[in-house]
Design an enzyme around this catalytic site. Structure first.
Site, PDB file in Angstrom:
ATOM      1  N   CYS A   1      -3.484  10.413   1.952  1.00 27.22           N
ATOM      2  CA  CYS A   1      -2.741   9.196   1.590  1.00 27.22           C
ATOM      3  C   CYS A   1      -1.385   9.503   0.973  1.00 27.22           C
ATOM      4  CB  CYS A   1      -3.585   8.374   0.629  1.00 27.22           C
ATOM      5  SG  CYS A   1      -5.244   8.143   1.254  1.00 27.22           S
TER       6      CYS A   1
ATOM      7  N   LYS B   1       0.833  -1.213   0.000  1.00 28.19           N
ATOM      8  CA  LYS B   1       0.000   0.000   0.000  1.00 28.19           C
ATOM      9  C   LYS B   1       0.871   1.269   0.000  1.00 28.19           C
ATOM     10  CE  LYS B   1      -3.103   3.039   0.918  1.00 28.19           C
ATOM     11  NZ  LYS B   1      -4.497   3.229   0.744  1.00 28.19           N
TER      12      LYS B   1
HETATM   13  N1  SAJ Z   1      -2.370  14.923  -8.199  1.00 32.68           N
HETATM   14  C1  SAJ Z   1      -1.590  15.748  -8.999  1.00 32.68           C
HETATM   15  N2  SAJ Z   1      -1.318  15.343 -10.271  1.00 32.68           N
HETATM   16  C2  SAJ Z   1      -1.780  14.155 -10.777  1.00 32.68           C
HETATM   17  C3  SAJ Z   1      -2.547  13.310  -9.946  1.00 32.68           C
HETATM   18  C4  SAJ Z   1      -2.831  13.725  -8.652  1.00 32.68           C
HETATM   19  O1  SAJ Z   1      -1.160  16.836  -8.590  1.00 32.68           O
HETATM   20  O2  SAJ Z   1      -1.501  13.888 -11.956  1.00 32.68           O
HETATM   21  C5  SAJ Z   1      -2.671  15.342  -6.811  1.00 32.68           C
HETATM   22  C6  SAJ Z   1      -4.166  15.512  -6.535  1.00 32.68           C
HETATM   23  O3  SAJ Z   1      -4.620  16.777  -6.940  1.00 32.68           O
HETATM   24  C7  SAJ Z   1      -4.225  15.329  -5.044  1.00 32.68           C
HETATM   25  C8  SAJ Z   1      -3.129  14.293  -4.800  1.00 32.68           C
HETATM   26  O4  SAJ Z   1      -2.281  14.320  -5.927  1.00 32.68           O
HETATM   27  O5  SAJ Z   1      -3.900  16.520  -4.356  1.00 32.68           O
HETATM   28  C9  SAJ Z   1      -3.640  12.888  -4.577  1.00 32.68           C
HETATM   29  O6  SAJ Z   1      -4.698  12.598  -5.486  1.00 32.68           O
HETATM   30  P1  SAJ Z   1      -4.846  11.187  -6.213  1.00 32.68           P
HETATM   31  O7  SAJ Z   1      -6.059  11.252  -7.061  1.00 32.68           O
HETATM   32  O8  SAJ Z   1      -3.594  10.817  -6.897  1.00 32.68           O
HETATM   33  O9  SAJ Z   1      -4.978  10.149  -5.023  1.00 32.68           O
HETATM   34  P2  SAJ Z   1      -5.886  10.040  -3.706  1.00 32.68           P
HETATM   35  O10 SAJ Z   1      -5.090  10.570  -2.559  1.00 32.68           O
HETATM   36  O11 SAJ Z   1      -7.245  10.573  -3.906  1.00 32.68           O
HETATM   37  O12 SAJ Z   1      -5.992   8.447  -3.606  1.00 32.68           O
HETATM   38  C10 SAJ Z   1      -4.787   7.672  -3.570  1.00 32.68           C
HETATM   39  C11 SAJ Z   1      -4.925   6.549  -4.605  1.00 32.68           C
HETATM   40  N3  SAJ Z   1      -3.646   5.858  -4.750  1.00 32.68           N
HETATM   41  C12 SAJ Z   1      -3.085   5.671  -5.970  1.00 32.68           C
HETATM   42  O13 SAJ Z   1      -3.574   6.073  -6.997  1.00 32.68           O
HETATM   43  C13 SAJ Z   1      -1.794   4.900  -5.985  1.00 32.68           C
HETATM   44  C14 SAJ Z   1      -6.001   5.581  -4.130  1.00 32.68           C
HETATM   45  O14 SAJ Z   1      -6.048   4.444  -4.995  1.00 32.68           O
HETATM   46  C15 SAJ Z   1      -5.703   5.112  -2.687  1.00 32.68           C
HETATM   47  O15 SAJ Z   1      -6.731   4.245  -2.228  1.00 32.68           O
HETATM   48  C16 SAJ Z   1      -5.698   6.345  -1.822  1.00 32.68           C
HETATM   49  O16 SAJ Z   1      -4.632   7.184  -2.261  1.00 32.68           O
HETATM   50  C17 SAJ Z   1      -5.468   5.891  -0.391  1.00 32.68           C
HETATM   51  O17 SAJ Z   1      -6.452   5.815   0.373  1.00 32.68           O
HETATM   52  O18 SAJ Z   1      -4.326   5.548  -0.052  1.00 32.68           O
END
Ligand code: SAJ
Length: 431
Positions: free
Chosen positions: A266, A212
């Protein structure tokens, strides 16, 4: 192997409540446990205390079927799923106190043969810590039946659902189940198979914990790459969105999107658990965290530069507070820190925050007299500087006409995708 019919889910937050609801709508008798009486009351009325698509229908259905109820007291059950927060402490190691509090509730209820699953994102060996904590409170029980003591099974099953898609991904994602013993892993697998249509992959507890953390670190490192490119592109005077779009045409390149920083509970947190467990070896993981954590300050500097050219008392429209698009979740959101920092550093500026998913400013912004929550159109109309912090759908459809003559700082590149003639390009600063 026995079939589990009763489950207690400890912690009715963003993960616990969806898990409780999906188990209950699949025929398991579920008791949700939470320390917050308001949450308990809401669930018992069939309501959801936060925004997550489709969750409301599941909770309302499960409660009316009589398969889901909530309480503040841990009940007797055949399986316990612990889904409580694991924030980090000042030294960035994990705070296991919520897990320990859950363990104190579970320990007196055990009689032997129960399954205890830790779902909270956890540092390596947290499941063992939970097991040892419970067995210290209950020395009459054991992990392996030594001296004829009844056995309690412990497993780690990290959730990997994406906020905003939780009810879909709970069912469709593959799952990793790590047991302290092989029997614990198999029991946990049989429970998740009640609703999970993805593959359920079995391993040991520590590998499951690390899997994870590694998944989220992988994403953090890749976002850090995009954020670093945005800073380099700004220095070179080129458009990072165009750069990434072009580079991604390569069949083996898939660069993520830069933004104002990384938020959520996360991705901004989990990599630190790896760094804490193995500090000397986690160089890349640590640097990625630092790159992403430094991005909000970079955005603040960009706005301050723009404010200087506007002159005294600029009005700044800050679009979005959530940590990502189309949700109301403000946890660890870089947007909040940016708005608060602007309020501090530009005391004569007026900051108009538009966040369509909340109806009040979070506490971090409430104390600032120069910050006000308003609607998108009004914030933009009054602003000299329009700062996009979140790529909410509502902001994507803003009329270009309303931006003419204003300085636009678009940290998400949402207005880049438009026809270039529509863009207020002369004033735009890509970040
Ligand atoms: N973000 C960027 N650029 C991107 C993608 C995301 O700046 O290209 C930023 C988002 O705006 C946000 C942060 O990253 O601030 C996180 O967003 P996210 O959509 O990447 O992830 P989370 O935190 O909503 O969910 C993540 C997911 N993990 C992965 O994709 C590996 C989800 O599957 C997990 O279940 C979750 O963390 C968790 O609970 O750990």
């Amino acid at each position: 192997m026995k079939t589990i019919e009763t489950v207690a889910v400890i912690g009715l937050g963003y993960i616990g409540l969806p898990t409780a609801a999906i188990l209950a709508t699949n025929g398991i008798k579920v008791t949700g446990v939470d320390v917050n009486q308001k949450t308990v009351d809401a669930v018992n009325r069939g309501e959801v205390p936060f925004v997550e698509p489709d969750l409301g229908v599941h909770v309302a259905g499960a409660v009316s079927q009589g398969n889901l109820r909530a309480t503040t007291e841990t009940p007797t059950a055949e399986a316990y799923i612990v889904a409580v927060p694991t924030p980090f402490l000042a030294d960035r190691s994990a705070d296991l106190s919520y897990i320990e509090a859950a363990a104190r509730g579970i320990a007196p209820k055990l009689t032997g043969n129960e399954l205890v699953i830790l779902e909270s994102t956890s540092p390596p060996r947290a499941t063992r810590h939970l097991a040892e904590f419970i067995l210290a409170l209950r020395p009459d029980l054991s992990l392996d039946g030594a001296n004829g003591a009844p056995v309690v099974h412990f497993a780690h099953c990290p959730e990997r659902v994406l906020p905003g898609r939780v009810m879909i991904e709970l069912v469709t994602n593959d799952r990793i189940v790590g047991g302290i013993t092989a029997e614990a892993a198999e029991l946990a697998k049989s429970l998740y198979a009640v609703f999970c249509q993805g593959e359920i992959l079995v391993t040991d507890d520590v590998t499951a914990e690390m899997a994870k953390l590694v998944e989220n670190s992988y994403r953090d490192v890749n976002i850090a790459f995009a954020n670093e490119l945005s800073v380099i592109s700004d220095k070179l005077g080129i458009d990072v969105w165009e750069l990434i779009r072009l580079a991604n045409h390569h069949p083996r390149v898939n660069i993520l999107q830069p933004g104002p920083g990384v938020g959520g509970h996360c991705i901004a947190v989990d990599p630190w658990f790896i760094v804490a467990a193995s500090p000397d070896e986690s160089k890349l993981i640590r640097t990625a965290r630092e790159v992403n954590d430094s991005k909000p300050e970079w955005v603040v500097d960009k706005v301050r530069e723009a404010a200087e050219s506007v002159g005294s008392e600029p009005t700044i429209a800050a679009l979005g507070l959530a940590f990502k698009a189309n949700i109301d979740d403000l946890r660890e959101s870089p947007a909040i820190g940016i708005a608060a920092s602007l309020a501090d550093r530009l005391p004569s500026a007026k900051i108009l925050v538009a966040e369509p998913h909340v109806d009040a400013l979070p506490s971090a912004l409430k104390g600032h007299s120069n910050v006000r929550l308003t609607v998108t159109a009004e914030a933009i109309a009054e602003a000299d500087i329009v700062l996009v912090l979140v790529d909410h759908d509502e902001f994507k459809v803003v009329d270009s006409e309303s931006l003419v003559g204003k300085t636009v700082i678009d940290t998400r590149g949402i207005w880049r995708a438009r026809d270039s003639e529509d863009l207020p390009a002369a004033n735009a600063i890509a970040s």
